[in-house]
Design an enzyme around this catalytic site. Structure first.
Site, PDB file in Angstrom:
ATOM      1  N   ARG A 129       0.842  -1.200   0.000  1.00  0.00           N
ATOM      2  CA  ARG A 129       0.000   0.000   0.000  1.00  0.00           C
ATOM      3  C   ARG A 129       0.877   1.251   0.000  1.00  0.00           C
ATOM      4  NH1 ARG A 129      -2.768  -3.483   3.620  1.00  0.00           N
ATOM      5  NH2 ARG A 129      -4.786  -4.126   2.809  1.00  0.00           N
TER       6      ARG A 129
ATOM      7  N   ARG B  16     -12.709  -9.217   7.409  1.00  0.00           N
ATOM      8  CA  ARG B  16     -11.939 -10.364   6.897  1.00  0.00           C
ATOM      9  C   ARG B  16     -11.673 -11.356   8.021  1.00  0.00           C
ATOM     10  NH1 ARG B  16      -8.286  -6.418   3.163  1.00  0.00           N
ATOM     11  NH2 ARG B  16      -9.515  -6.675   1.261  1.00  0.00           N
TER      12      ARG B  16
ATOM     13  N   HIS C  57      -3.614   0.500   8.611  1.00  0.00           N
ATOM     14  CA  HIS C  57      -4.111  -0.437   7.608  1.00  0.00           C
ATOM     15  C   HIS C  57      -2.915  -0.939   6.819  1.00  0.00           C
ATOM     16  CE1 HIS C  57      -6.950  -2.315   5.026  1.00  0.00           C
ATOM     17  NE2 HIS C  57      -6.809  -1.505   4.001  1.00  0.00           N
TER      18      HIS C  57
END
Ligand code: APR
Length: 308
Positions: free
Chosen positions: A88, A151, A175
């Protein structure tokens, strides 16, 4: 709510707009993208599903921000998505530019809106939106914890062959790979999972949740997850639109909570029409605090790389 805008009409944005319209969370849903014709086409196509789906929200697509004027909530999904081999953080500089320019325009047209940031790297992009908008910290919120928890919840439900509806979990932190699943607060119908699943298996589920994003990227190859991310973002939209005081893990600007300062990090918050009404401070173990601090330090290191 009168108007909810989604910026970025790609996978996450268009799916979020669809969910918002189908839940009738606003009279008007506006989808904005820089690609000419794409938000208009997707929005009209979505609106044409209204007679069948039975929703009354109008869905409008646009390239400019005039159509977004006076939005109550703006969901920012504009930016590049990951491809295999990318973290990310690899999106950092490109998405900073995009989120900065988007935020500037959002602020001009919707000065009283609440911003929900979805673009990655999430916690840093939430910081960019807060810094550029100058909005109060209650009104700039990042979406991550609900997705990471969802999740983890699914993997727990699969492990025990129980309904996902009975599984609760709380994932804190940034995150990224250093997210902090709180195993002892994860339950099945109120029963701690530590009483139902072996420590070894829990560790495997935690690892899979941590890598949940890349698991999807490796399947898709050309982009990243969007069904679950859009669900998670819309759960936040719904809590705000319905003023429901939901307690959800979200990325919030911290000023001393959990011993962390001047950083966006995933923590449990109470969400209502004001945005973040309250940050809930849990008593964490030393190990959990250390995990949270490391995760926040990773976010701070990326914030320091920015020139905004
Ligand atoms: N203004 C508006 N839209 C923009 C801008 C901009 N300045 N720059 C890019 N976009 C649009 C693109 O044209 C594209 O339609 O953002 C959209 C992104 O869509 P996808 O490539 O499908 O990416 P998506 O999977 O939706 O992910 C978007 O959310 O989960 C995060 O990591 C993900 O940062 C990524 C973001």
């Amino acid at each position: 709510m009168k108007k909810i805008t989604v910026i970025g009409g790609g996978n996450v944005g268009s799916t979020a707009a669809q969910r918002i319209a189908e839940k009738q969370l606003a009279q008007e849903v506006v989808l904005v993208d820089i690609l000419e014709g794409v938000p208009q086409g997707k929005a009209l196509d979505m609106w044409e599903s209204a007679p069948v789906e039975g929703f009354d929200s109008a869905v409008v697509g646009a390239n400019d921000y005039a159509a977004t004027a006076n939005s109550d909530i703006v969901v920012i999904t504009a930016g590049l998505a990951r491809k295999p081999g990318m973290s990310r953080d690899d999106l950092l500089l490109a998405n900073t530019k995009i989120v900065k320019s988007v935020t500037e325009q959002v602020v001009t047209h919707s000065p009283n809106s609440i911003l929900i940031v979805v673009s990655n790297p999430l916690d840093v992009m939430a910081y960019v939106a807060k810094k550029v908008s100058g909005f109060a910290k209650q009104r700039v919120i990042g979406m991550a914890g609900i997705l990471d928890s969802a999740r983890f919840r699914l993997f727990i439900a699969q492990e025990l062959n129980v309904s996902v509806r009975d599984v609760q979990a709380m994932v804190l932190g940034g995150h990224g790979d250093s997210m902090v699943p709180l195993v002892r607060y994860s339950t099945v119908a109120g029963i701690p999972i530590t009483e139902l699943i072996s420590a070894e298996r829990i560790e495997a589920l935690v690892t899979r949740a941590r890598n949940g994003g890349i698991e999807i990227v490796n399947f898709l190859k050309t982009g990243s997850a969007y069904y679950a991310p859009s669900s998670a973002a819309v759960e936040m939209v719904e809590a705000i639109a319905r003023n429901s005081n939901r307690v959800l893990p979200c990325s919030a600007w911290l000023e001393g909570e959990y011993g962390l300062n001047d950083v966006y990090c995933g923590v449990p918050v109470k969400l209502n029409a004001n945005g973040i009404e309250q940050i809930l401070e849990l008593k964490l173990t030393d190990e959990e605090i250390a995990g949270l601090k490391k995760s926040a330090d990773d976010v701070t290191a990326n914030i320091k790389k920015l020139d905004i």
